[in-house]
Design a protein around this motif. Structure first.
Motif, PDB file in Angstrom:
ATOM      1  N   TYR A 149      25.414-103.449  -8.353  1.00 26.21           N
ATOM      2  CA  TYR A 149      25.512-103.539  -9.813  1.00 26.21           C
ATOM      3  C   TYR A 149      25.924-102.200 -10.414  1.00 26.21           C
ATOM      4  CZ  TYR A 149      24.165-103.918 -14.674  1.00 26.21           C
ATOM      5  OH  TYR A 149      24.182-103.872 -16.044  1.00 26.21           O
ATOM      6  N   ASN A 150      25.277-101.121  -9.989  1.00 21.60           N
ATOM      7  CA  ASN A 150      25.585 -99.802 -10.552  1.00 21.60           C
ATOM      8  C   ASN A 150      27.015 -99.372 -10.217  1.00 21.60           C
ATOM      9  OD1 ASN A 150      23.088 -99.485 -11.773  1.00 21.60           O
ATOM     10  ND2 ASN A 150      22.179 -98.594  -9.930  1.00 21.60           N
ATOM     11  N   GLU A 151      27.459 -99.680  -9.013  1.00 24.02           N
ATOM     12  CA  GLU A 151      28.839 -99.361  -8.640  1.00 24.02           C
ATOM     13  C   GLU A 151      29.827-100.185  -9.468  1.00 24.02           C
ATOM     14  OE1 GLU A 151      28.080 -98.208  -3.953  1.00 24.02           O
ATOM     15  OE2 GLU A 151      28.483-100.286  -4.517  1.00 24.02           O
ATOM     16  N   PHE A 152      29.451-101.426  -9.774  1.00 26.47           N
ATOM     17  CA  PHE A 152      30.306-102.274 -10.597  1.00 26.47           C
ATOM     18  C   PHE A 152      30.399-101.721 -12.023  1.00 26.47           C
ATOM     19  CE2 PHE A 152      30.920-105.863 -13.515  1.00 26.47           C
ATOM     20  CZ  PHE A 152      32.140-106.330 -13.052  1.00 26.47           C
ATOM     21  N   VAL A 153      29.282-101.257 -12.555  1.00 21.01           N
ATOM     22  CA  VAL A 153      29.289-100.668 -13.899  1.00 21.01           C
ATOM     23  C   VAL A 153      30.204 -99.448 -13.918  1.00 21.01           C
ATOM     24  CG1 VAL A 153      27.871 -99.466 -15.618  1.00 21.01           C
ATOM     25  CG2 VAL A 153      27.032-101.557 -14.563  1.00 21.01           C
ATOM     26  N   LYS A 154      30.129 -98.634 -12.886  1.00 20.19           N
ATOM     27  CA  LYS A 154      30.999 -97.459 -12.792  1.00 20.19           C
ATOM     28  C   LYS A 154      32.462 -97.894 -12.699  1.00 20.19           C
ATOM     29  CE  LYS A 154      31.618 -93.184 -10.149  1.00 20.19           C
ATOM     30  NZ  LYS A 154      33.028 -93.174 -10.283  1.00 20.19           N
ATOM     31  N   TYR A 155      32.725 -98.929 -11.910  1.00 22.24           N
ATOM     32  CA  TYR A 155      34.086 -99.470 -11.787  1.00 22.24           C
ATOM     33  C   TYR A 155      34.606 -99.930 -13.156  1.00 22.24           C
ATOM     34  CZ  TYR A 155      37.632-103.036 -10.788  1.00 22.24           C
ATOM     35  OH  TYR A 155      38.766-103.813 -10.788  1.00 22.24           O
ATOM     36  N   CYS A 156      33.760-100.619 -13.915  1.00 19.98           N
ATOM     37  CA  CYS A 156      34.164-101.095 -15.250  1.00 19.98           C
ATOM     38  C   CYS A 156      34.429 -99.937 -16.202  1.00 19.98           C
ATOM     39  CB  CYS A 156      33.083-102.009 -15.837  1.00 19.98           C
ATOM     40  SG  CYS A 156      32.955-103.586 -15.002  1.00 19.98           S
ATOM     41  N   ASP A 179      35.362 -96.917 -15.368  1.00 20.65           N
ATOM     42  CA  ASP A 179      36.550 -96.185 -14.932  1.00 20.65           C
ATOM     43  C   ASP A 179      37.841 -96.952 -15.200  1.00 20.65           C
ATOM     44  OD1 ASP A 179      34.840 -94.231 -14.090  1.00 20.65           O
ATOM     45  OD2 ASP A 179      34.958 -94.759 -11.963  1.00 20.65           O
ATOM     46  N   THR A 180      37.844 -98.263 -14.931  1.00 21.44           N
ATOM     47  CA  THR A 180      39.093 -99.027 -15.044  1.00 21.44           C
ATOM     48  C   THR A 180      39.352 -99.555 -16.446  1.00 21.44           C
ATOM     49  OG1 THR A 180      37.988-101.050 -14.325  1.00 21.44           O
ATOM     50  CG2 THR A 180      39.083 -99.727 -12.633  1.00 21.44           C
ATOM     51  N   ALA A 181      38.296 -99.980 -17.135  1.00 20.67           N
ATOM     52  CA  ALA A 181      38.512-100.631 -18.434  1.00 20.67           C
ATOM     53  C   ALA A 181      37.809 -99.927 -19.581  1.00 20.67           C
ATOM     54  CB  ALA A 181      38.056-102.083 -18.370  1.00 20.67           C
ATOM     55  N   ASN A 182      37.191 -98.778 -19.325  1.00 23.95           N
ATOM     56  CA  ASN A 182      36.501 -98.018 -20.367  1.00 23.95           C
ATOM     57  C   ASN A 182      35.476 -98.884 -21.100  1.00 23.95           C
ATOM     58  OD1 ASN A 182      35.877 -95.755 -21.821  1.00 23.95           O
ATOM     59  ND2 ASN A 182      37.518 -96.030 -23.317  1.00 23.95           N
ATOM     60  N   MET A 183      34.610 -99.550 -20.335  1.00 21.61           N
ATOM     61  CA  MET A 183      33.612-100.457 -20.910  1.00 21.61           C
ATOM     62  C   MET A 183      32.255 -99.784 -21.006  1.00 21.61           C
ATOM     63  SD  MET A 183      33.981-104.055 -19.044  1.00 21.61           S
ATOM     64  CE  MET A 183      35.507-104.903 -18.925  1.00 21.61           C
ATOM     65  N   SER A 184      31.439-100.344 -21.878  1.00 21.08           N
ATOM     66  CA  SER A 184      30.049 -99.905 -21.953  1.00 21.08           C
ATOM     67  C   SER A 184      29.249-100.647 -20.881  1.00 21.08           C
ATOM     68  CB  SER A 184      29.475-100.208 -23.332  1.00 21.08           C
ATOM     69  OG  SER A 184      29.397-101.608 -23.521  1.00 21.08           O
ATOM     70  N   LYS A 185      28.020-100.216 -20.685  1.00 26.90           N
ATOM     71  CA  LYS A 185      27.164-100.843 -19.679  1.00 26.90           C
ATOM     72  C   LYS A 185      26.859-102.294 -20.045  1.00 26.90           C
ATOM     73  CE  LYS A 185      22.988-100.184 -17.016  1.00 26.90           C
ATOM     74  NZ  LYS A 185      21.855 -99.339 -16.708  1.00 26.90           N
ATOM     75  N   GLN A 229      28.762-104.350 -21.795  1.00 24.21           N
ATOM     76  CA  GLN A 229      29.952-105.155 -21.522  1.00 24.21           C
ATOM     77  C   GLN A 229      30.100-105.398 -20.024  1.00 24.21           C
ATOM     78  OE1 GLN A 229      32.769-102.561 -23.493  1.00 24.21           O
ATOM     79  NE2 GLN A 229      33.318-104.204 -24.902  1.00 24.21           N
ATOM     80  N   ALA A 230      29.854-104.355 -19.238  1.00 26.22           N
ATOM     81  CA  ALA A 230      29.951-104.492 -17.783  1.00 26.22           C
ATOM     82  C   ALA A 230      28.945-105.526 -17.280  1.00 26.22           C
ATOM     83  CB  ALA A 230      29.723-103.153 -17.117  1.00 26.22           C
ATOM     84  N   ASN A 231      27.759-105.568 -17.890  1.00 32.83           N
ATOM     85  CA  ASN A 231      26.752-106.550 -17.507  1.00 32.83           C
ATOM     86  C   ASN A 231      27.243-107.971 -17.781  1.00 32.83           C
ATOM     87  OD1 ASN A 231      24.186-107.427 -16.600  1.00 32.83           O
ATOM     88  ND2 ASN A 231      23.572-107.701 -18.727  1.00 32.83           N
ATOM     89  N   GLU A 232      27.896-108.174 -18.916  1.00 34.49           N
ATOM     90  CA  GLU A 232      28.441-109.501 -19.232  1.00 34.49           C
ATOM     91  C   GLU A 232      29.484-109.914 -18.198  1.00 34.49           C
ATOM     92  OE1 GLU A 232      29.835-109.929 -23.244  1.00 34.49           O
ATOM     93  OE2 GLU A 232      28.099-108.862 -24.037  1.00 34.49           O
ATOM     94  N   TYR A 233      30.352-108.976 -17.831  1.00 37.88           N
ATOM     95  CA  TYR A 233      31.382-109.291 -16.841  1.00 37.88           C
ATOM     96  C   TYR A 233      30.777-109.467 -15.453  1.00 37.88           C
ATOM     97  CZ  TYR A 233      35.166-108.800 -20.123  1.00 37.88           C
ATOM     98  OH  TYR A 233      36.013-109.009 -21.168  1.00 37.88           O
ATOM     99  N   TRP A 234      29.691-108.771 -15.159  1.00 34.53           N
ATOM    100  CA  TRP A 234      28.996-108.940 -13.881  1.00 34.53           C
ATOM    101  C   TRP A 234      28.536-110.388 -13.728  1.00 34.53           C
ATOM    102  CZ3 TRP A 234      27.968-106.436  -9.433  1.00 34.53           C
ATOM    103  CH2 TRP A 234      26.846-106.804  -8.691  1.00 34.53           C
ATOM    104  N   THR A 235      27.929-110.943 -14.787  1.00 38.63           N
ATOM    105  CA  THR A 235      27.473-112.338 -14.711  1.00 38.63           C
ATOM    106  C   THR A 235      28.647-113.295 -14.628  1.00 38.63           C
ATOM    107  OG1 THR A 235      27.291-112.434 -17.119  1.00 38.63           O
ATOM    108  CG2 THR A 235      25.300-111.915 -15.907  1.00 38.63           C
ATOM    109  N   LYS A 236      29.732-113.023 -15.366  1.00 39.22           N
ATOM    110  CA  LYS A 236      30.904-113.897 -15.305  1.00 39.22           C
ATOM    111  C   LYS A 236      31.536-113.884 -13.924  1.00 39.22           C
ATOM    112  CE  LYS A 236      32.067-113.542 -20.199  1.00 39.22           C
ATOM    113  NZ  LYS A 236      33.030-113.098 -21.197  1.00 39.22           N
TER     114      LYS A 236
END
Length: 155
Positions: free
Chosen positions: A55-62, A64-70, A72-79
């Motif tokens: 999860y934490n690596e995914f948040v970092k990926y988000c 870095d790649t899409a300039n997202m907040s944590k 927002q990254a959580n929403e995309y993690w569930t999707k």
């Protein structure tokens, strides 16, 4: 005792403005379109599978790649995980169907060649694959457990 009364014409009359719809005032980032969202979700799913992201690596990926907040990254993690679950459920169903068809082919070949042992084995494997030969549930009733903690201490 005198009451202090403020006349109505001296009260401040600035009503609270309703919050504007949409994004907050300080937001400057461009929103993703639906196509960009779907593309991002597919790429993120591929990234999770290929690099085994936590999860934490995914948040970092988000970030870095899409300039997202944590959040927002959580929403995309569930999707992404909903997408992956659907994908693997479909693949599991396809695999079960493929195996079922192969077992039926083996069964037919065994019957044509009068090999009843292999025909019976193929039917047993089909039953296992479809969950038909699971053991019956055992219902236990009338069981009692007695616990003896010894005599109570007399004080």
């Amino acid at each position: 005792m005198t009451d202090i009364i403020i006349p109505d014409d001296e009260l401040p009359l600035t009503p609270l403005a309703p919050r504007p719809a949409g994004r907050p005032k300080g937001s400057y980032a461009k929103r993703m379109t639906d196509v960009e969202k779907r593309t991002f979700i597919n790429n993120a799913a591929r990234e999770i599978l290929e690099h085994h992201l936590s999860y934490n690596e995914f948040v970092k990926y988000c970030k870095d790649t899409a300039n997202m907040s944590k959040s927002q990254a959580n929403e995309y993690w569930t999707k992404v995980w909903v997408l992956l679950k659907k994908k693997f459920e479909l693949e599991k169903d396809k695999l079960i169907l493929k195996h079922t068809q192969k077992y039926w082919d083996i069964y037919e070949q065994a019957l044509v060649s009068s090999d009843l042992t292999n025909a019976r084995n193929a039917l047993n494997d089909l039953a296992k694959l479809q969950g038909l030969n699971e053991p019956d549930k055992v219902h236990i009733t009338g069981t009692s457990i007695k616990l003896n903690f010894g005599e109570p201490d007399a004080q």
